[in-house]
Every structure is written in C-alpha cells, then in structure tokens.
Design an enzyme around this catalytic site. Structure first.
Site, short mmCIF file in Angstrom:
data_model
loop_
_atom_site.label_atom_id
_atom_site.label_comp_id
_atom_site.label_asym_id
_atom_site.label_seq_id
_atom_site.Cartn_x
_atom_site.Cartn_y
_atom_site.Cartn_z
N ASP A 89 0.85 -1.19 0.00
CA ASP A 89 0.00 0.00 0.00
C ASP A 89 0.88 1.25 0.00
O ASP A 89 1.96 1.27 0.59
CB ASP A 89 -0.98 0.01 1.17
CG ASP A 89 -0.44 -0.64 2.43
OD1 ASP A 89 0.76 -0.96 2.48
OD2 ASP A 89 -1.22 -0.84 3.38
N GLU A 150 -5.79 3.73 3.53
CA GLU A 150 -6.14 4.37 4.79
C GLU A 150 -7.54 4.96 4.85
O GLU A 150 -8.13 5.02 5.91
CB GLU A 150 -5.13 5.49 5.08
CG GLU A 150 -3.74 5.01 5.44
CD GLU A 150 -3.67 4.31 6.78
OE1 GLU A 150 -4.66 4.36 7.53
OE2 GLU A 150 -2.64 3.72 7.08
#
Length: 401
Positions: A89, A150
């Site tokens: 990520d 996130e």
C-alpha cells in the site's frame, strides 16, 4: 532447522541470504526516500511514479489504471506456473511528520505514520532480488502497488480488484509492519487477522432557535451526544463480552454561534468487530437509536463505509510459516498470534482469489535498544530499517521455495 551464520556479513544479524544482503543499502535508501514524499489516499502521484520507474527498470511488465495511482507489475518466468501476488500500500496519513531527521517528510501535514513506506520498500527490494535471480523462482510473481488503504471513502483495494489486479492470481500475501514488535520477529495466525471495520458518519438535523428560547428548537448537539453515549452502551451491553467490539467517535462538527441552538451536527467515527455476527448486531442496534431519534422530530441518518475482515487461509498460513522458518529461529515466529482490532482492505484481495488463498502477517519493525517501539499512527513514528530485508526474505521465499 540449523541456521548457518558464520559465512554471513557480521552486520547481517537476521540471517537473510548473502545475495539479498547485497541490497541492504538499496532497501534502506528506498524506504527513506519514500518517507520523504508521503501522499494522501488517492493522491500518490510521486510515490506511484517512483515505484513504477524502479519496477520497470527491474524488467517487470507494468499495468496502470486510468484515473488511479495504483498499478501492478508482473514477472512471468513460466506461464504454466502459478501466479503469486504481493500487496504494497502506498498512501500516507494527514498528520505532521515529527521524526525530525534527514528524511522527514517534505510534504507539510502528511506523514508515513503507518509505515507504508516500509511496505513499499520491502516489495521493491524483493522485486529487485527476484529480477536478478529468476532461475530461483518456482512461481510467477505480481506486485500490487495499491492506492488508498487508509481512507475508506476513497477507492482502494476494492477498486483495484474491480479493475482486475487479481486476475490469474493463485495466492496473495501482504505484511504490516509492527513497531511494537522487535525486528526479526513476525506474528500471524490461521484465521481472522483483522476486524470487520467500518467508518460511520452520523448526521443529525434539528431546528435552530435562540439560546434564550431553547423550547422553540431541536438541539442537534444534545441529541448527537445522546446518540454517541448510547452507542457506547450498545458495545457494553448488547454484544457478547467474549467477542470483542470497539466503538469510537473521532470527530464532531456542529453549531455556528454560542447563543443559538444548533440545527445540525455531523459526527464521525469507527466500529470494529472480530466476527460478522457482532458487526451486524452493532449496525442493527445503531439503526434502532436512529429510529428513536427521528421519532423525537430529528432528521437523523447514519452511513457506513466498511471493510470485511482479513481471514488468513490455512494453506497460506502454512506457507508463511515455512518461508519464515527457512531463516528465522523458531522462537521468533509466532504462528498463533492475536488478530488486530484494526481493519484492512487487503481482505478484498484475498476474497478475490479462486479459493481465498491468501494471508497477512505482522512484521516486527521495532528495536527496543534503539528506542523504537511505536504503535502505528503514533507521532513521531520510527521504523528500524533492519526489518526491511526480513520482510523481503519472506516474500522471496514464498516465490522461490
């Protein structure tokens, strides 16, 4: 298993292969550079370009997606072999960077306080190694560089799955750094690794009035406080105490002047549960309190953005255990560790494989002797760069053994 250390460079304290240790400086400099250029969810333009350029230089085939920063990079050594994928990520958090060192964020108000710079550096290091040692590979490999892990409100893993990042993938793996655990240690389990997680947005609309005549209005601030207090009660009294559940409210916005009854308030927070049944109990109970609020004359709504839980497949769990055991001592491998109450959209990728074969593990990135023992999202957030080769070695072992 015996661990031969005599022929390794003295500084190679974690027994990674000599060939991988040659990438030690590359790995650290990559992580530190990525730490300097954090970008928010969906805005990872510099980060994505930097990672793409490196992967292209390693000889990977790159596939990008129009309008999105995420991309995949493939190294196919034999089309008849299985395809193993690794997720990294890319996004950072809207927080100041308080590390105050030579690679502190140059983007004000944005920081890699969740350690995604670590995840990317590990993936790039493993990718670099595999490109140089294709003859060792027993499977084809895909690295998935994902945007927006996130922020649940911005398309992330779910969108990448929709765009086809999991096409042809037989197994998928990811890691998350854990600064509260020392480098050289990992933890994971066979089963739930992260919670069913949701962010919620509560909107309460009442009636404005002068504060001297409150009876003429409907006070949205008071009603919002009542609802939030009751949501705490739901977690305490309506869920099984043996099935953990977490409720939080992190934001409240409402009112414009001190001498008026506020006509609208918005509150936002999260709920987390360790099983699907508890998750549903929470949401059903929250809806009941919304109905009672509307019965009192308010216009009240609650909206969720949710991630399913990460559930490690038994086969993938065993594969990680074996990959780690090839170089880490048994006492450093906690294969029956506790799940986290945090949530992870990596679950979408596991669920997109044919037989849901995938797993995530926690990688120790702390070092007590260096004073590094941060929990994610803390500030400042430090990482022991020695953890990078440990994570990369596990990824490499999953492809080469």
């Amino acid at each position: 298993m015996q661990h031969k250390r005599g022929n390794l460079v003295d500084k190679n304290r974690y027994n990674v292969s000599e060939k991988l240790f040659e990438l030690n400086e590359f790995s650290k400099k990559t992580r530190q550079y990525l730490h300097k250029i954090p970008e928010l969810s969906g805005q990872e333009f510099k980060t994505s370009r930097y990672c793409r350029d490196l992967m292209s230089g390693f000889g990977y085939t790159i596939k990008t997606y129009e309008d999105y920063t995420g991309f995949v990079a493939d190294l196919i050594v034999d089309p008849t072999k299985p395809l193993i994928a690794f997720r990294a990520d890319m996004d950072a958090l809207a927080m100041p960077d308080m590390t105050n060192n030579e690679y502190t964020s140059i983007h004000e108000g944005c920081a890699h306080n969740c350690g995604h710079d670590t995840h990317m550096a590990i993936a790039l290091t493993a990718a670099n190694y595999l490109s140089q040692h294709r003859d060792e590979m027993r499977a084809n490999v895909r690295f998935i560089f994902q945007m927006a892990e996130e922020d649940m409100h911005i398309p992330g893993a779910d969108k990448m799955v929709e765009l086809g990042c999991m096409e042809g993938v037989n197994e998928v793996y990811a890691l998350h750094n854990n600064g509260a655990q020392d480098t050289g240690h990992i933890s994971f389990n066979a089963g739930v690794m992260s919670s069913w997680g949701s962010t919620w947005t509560l909107d309460v609309h009442g009636v404005s009035a002068h504060s001297s005549t409150p009876q003429k209005g409907l006070d949205s601030i008071r009603e919002t406080c009542r609802i939030i207090d009751y949501l705490d009660y739901i977690v305490a009294k309506k869920t099984d105490p043996f099935s953990p559940a977490v409720f939080s409210c992190g934001m409240i916005k409402g009112g414009t002047i001190p001498n008026a009854v506020a006509d609208r308030v918005q509150a936002r927070g999260t709920i987390r549960a360790m099983d699907k049944e508890t998750d549903q109990i929470l949401k059903n109970s929250f809806q009941e309190i919304i109905v009672s609020s509307e019965a009192g004359g308010f216009k009240t709504t609650i909206v969720y953005d949710s991630y399913p839980a990460v559930a490690n497949h038994p086969h993938a769990h065993q594969r990680i255990k074996e990959a780690a055991a090839k170089f880490l001592p048994a006492e450093n491998i906690e294969a029956n560790g506790l799940p986290m109450t945090g949530s992870e959209d990596f679950s979408y990728m596991i669920n997109a494989t044919k037989d849901r074969i995938g797993a995530m593990f926690f990688l120790g990135s702390g070092n007590q002797t260096k004073g590094i023992n941060n929990y994610i999202h803390s500030n400042p957030y430090f990482v022991d760069d020695d953890c990078l080769l440990v994570g990369a070695q596990i990824f490499i072992n999953l492809v080469t053994h």
